[in-house]
Write an enzyme that holds these catalytic residues in place. Structure first.
Site, PDB file in Angstrom:
ATOM      1  N   GLY A  68       0.814  -1.207  -0.072  1.00 30.23           N
ATOM      2  CA  GLY A  68      -0.108  -0.241  -0.026  1.00 30.23           C
ATOM      3  C   GLY A  68       1.090   1.092  -0.050  1.00 30.23           C
ATOM      4  O   GLY A  68       2.087   1.285   0.016  1.00 30.23           O
ATOM      5  N   GLY A  70       0.991   5.572   1.702  1.00 29.08           N
ATOM      6  CA  GLY A  70       0.406   6.092   2.709  1.00 29.08           C
ATOM      7  C   GLY A  70       0.897   7.599   2.212  1.00 29.08           C
ATOM      8  O   GLY A  70       1.648   7.918   1.299  1.00 29.08           O
ATOM      9  N   GLY A  71       0.703   8.777   3.104  1.00 35.23           N
ATOM     10  CA  GLY A  71       0.881   9.911   3.090  1.00 35.23           C
ATOM     11  C   GLY A  71       2.432   9.999   2.716  1.00 35.23           C
ATOM     12  O   GLY A  71       2.897  11.072   2.019  1.00 35.23           O
ATOM     13  N   MET A  72       3.339   9.408   3.424  1.00 32.86           N
ATOM     14  CA  MET A  72       4.678   9.667   3.358  1.00 32.86           C
ATOM     15  C   MET A  72       5.405   8.449   3.047  1.00 32.86           C
ATOM     16  O   MET A  72       6.755   8.600   2.949  1.00 32.86           O
ATOM     17  CB  MET A  72       5.300   9.964   4.979  1.00 32.86           C
ATOM     18  CG  MET A  72       4.939   9.104   6.102  1.00 32.86           C
ATOM     19  SD  MET A  72       5.411   9.677   7.605  1.00 32.86           S
ATOM     20  CE  MET A  72       7.209   9.450   7.210  1.00 32.86           C
ATOM     21  N   ALA A  73       4.848   7.390   2.784  1.00 33.06           N
ATOM     22  CA  ALA A  73       5.882   6.150   2.604  1.00 33.06           C
ATOM     23  C   ALA A  73       5.076   5.122   1.573  1.00 33.06           C
ATOM     24  O   ALA A  73       3.754   5.096   1.689  1.00 33.06           O
ATOM     25  CB  ALA A  73       6.160   5.507   3.894  1.00 33.06           C
ATOM     26  N   VAL A 112       4.515   1.023   1.288  1.00 32.04           N
ATOM     27  CA  VAL A 112       4.890  -0.104   2.187  1.00 32.04           C
ATOM     28  C   VAL A 112       4.696  -1.474   1.241  1.00 32.04           C
ATOM     29  O   VAL A 112       3.956  -1.707   0.158  1.00 32.04           O
ATOM     30  CB  VAL A 112       3.595  -0.341   3.068  1.00 32.04           C
ATOM     31  CG1 VAL A 112       3.804  -1.474   4.205  1.00 32.04           C
ATOM     32  CG2 VAL A 112       3.557   1.070   3.899  1.00 32.04           C
ATOM     33  N   ASP A 124      -0.641   9.810  16.271  1.00 34.85           N
ATOM     34  CA  ASP A 124      -1.401   9.524  15.114  1.00 34.85           C
ATOM     35  C   ASP A 124      -2.318   8.284  15.367  1.00 34.85           C
ATOM     36  O   ASP A 124      -2.470   7.557  14.342  1.00 34.85           O
ATOM     37  CB  ASP A 124      -0.622   9.416  13.801  1.00 34.85           C
ATOM     38  CG  ASP A 124      -1.433   9.822  12.458  1.00 34.85           C
ATOM     39  OD1 ASP A 124      -2.537  10.118  12.487  1.00 34.85           O
ATOM     40  OD2 ASP A 124      -0.927   9.310  11.441  1.00 34.85           O
TER      41      ASP A 124
END
Length: 252
Positions: free
Chosen positions: A20, A22-25, A27, A130
């Site tokens: 997947g 995300g906003g910063m990475a 995976v 978070d």
């Protein structure tokens, strides 16, 4: 930076598949060739790798998270880089997120495992910053469903340097002090856990808004709605926990 299936990073981690974004990475599932086990391999997006201050915070916080060892926390095994590929290696969880379960099977009535993971982290001086259903993984261990909190420390490294979409996703669970831009401590995690618990017993989030600012103001000023308006079967004890966790002032 997109890694390819079969690519080996740091002569150790072989990419198996993409899990997947995300906003910063990004995976990935990878195989640790040294220890012969599957791992979750999280790689920072290229937007972040030019920021030396961020990289330093990322490494510091990831290493702090790696010191945590608890049944209800996803283990961090390694953090490092191979050239401009900055990564964090975590326990691979063959399961799903709490968010998926909420939308399939709400209402739920228990958040004790999540709280236990947070209690352990807070005792070691680590604040998540978070907490939201997407950062809570569920897997079966010994026939029982076990919750594991993931992404410890990353939120602090990231601070407010998120994309608008990622920020909007998190602001549904922000504490009032986060919304104000004030310093946060362990109590901010408890506020976010209260919002998650509200969602677990009702199947919905307490505050909606047209913008991040609108949502932030509701966290700062609006009282938490009564969960019994949606689920009349919620016990008074659970409502008391939610109200205490979601108090507007950290001292409360």
């Amino acid at each position: 930076m997109q890694l390819e299936k079969g690519q080996v990073i740091s002569d150790r981690y072989k990419i198996v598949e993409t899990l997947g974004r995300g906003g910063m990475a990004i995976v990935y599932k990878a195989n640790d060739l040294k220890l012969g086990r599957d791992v979750t391999f999280k790689v920072l997006k290229s937007d972040y790798i030019e920021d030396k201050g961020f990289i330093k915070r990322f490494n510091t916080e990831a290493r702090a998270a790696a010191q945590l060892a608890h049944t209800n926390i996803v283990n961090v095994y390694d953090v490092g880089n191979d050239g401009d590929i900055y990564y964090i290696v975590m326990e691979y969880i063959d399961g799903f997120t709490l968010n998926e379960l909420i939308y399939k099977k709400a209402p739920l009535d228990n958040a004790m495992q999540i709280a236990a993971g947070l209690e352990n982290a807070h005792a070691h001086g680590v604040i998540h910053r978070d907490i939201k259903p997407e950062n809570i993984l569920l897997t079966k261990i010994g026939g029982k469903l076990v919750a594991k909190v993931t992404d410890f420390g990353i939120a602090k490294a990231n601070s407010m340097e998120t994309t608008q979409g990622d920020y909007m996703g998190s602001v549904h669970y922000f504490s009032p002090e986060q919304a104000k831009g004030d310093d946060v401590d362990q109590r901010s995690d408890l506020y976010s856990l209260g919002i998650v618990l509200y969602q677990m017993v009702t199947g919905t989030i307490p505050f909606e808004g047209n913008s991040a600012l609108d949502l932030a103001m509701k966290h700062i000023k609006s009282p938490i709605p009564d969960p019994r308006n949606i689920n009349p079967n919620v016990s008074q004890e659970v409502i008391d926990i939610i109200k205490k966790a979601c108090a507007k002032e950290p001292k409360n």
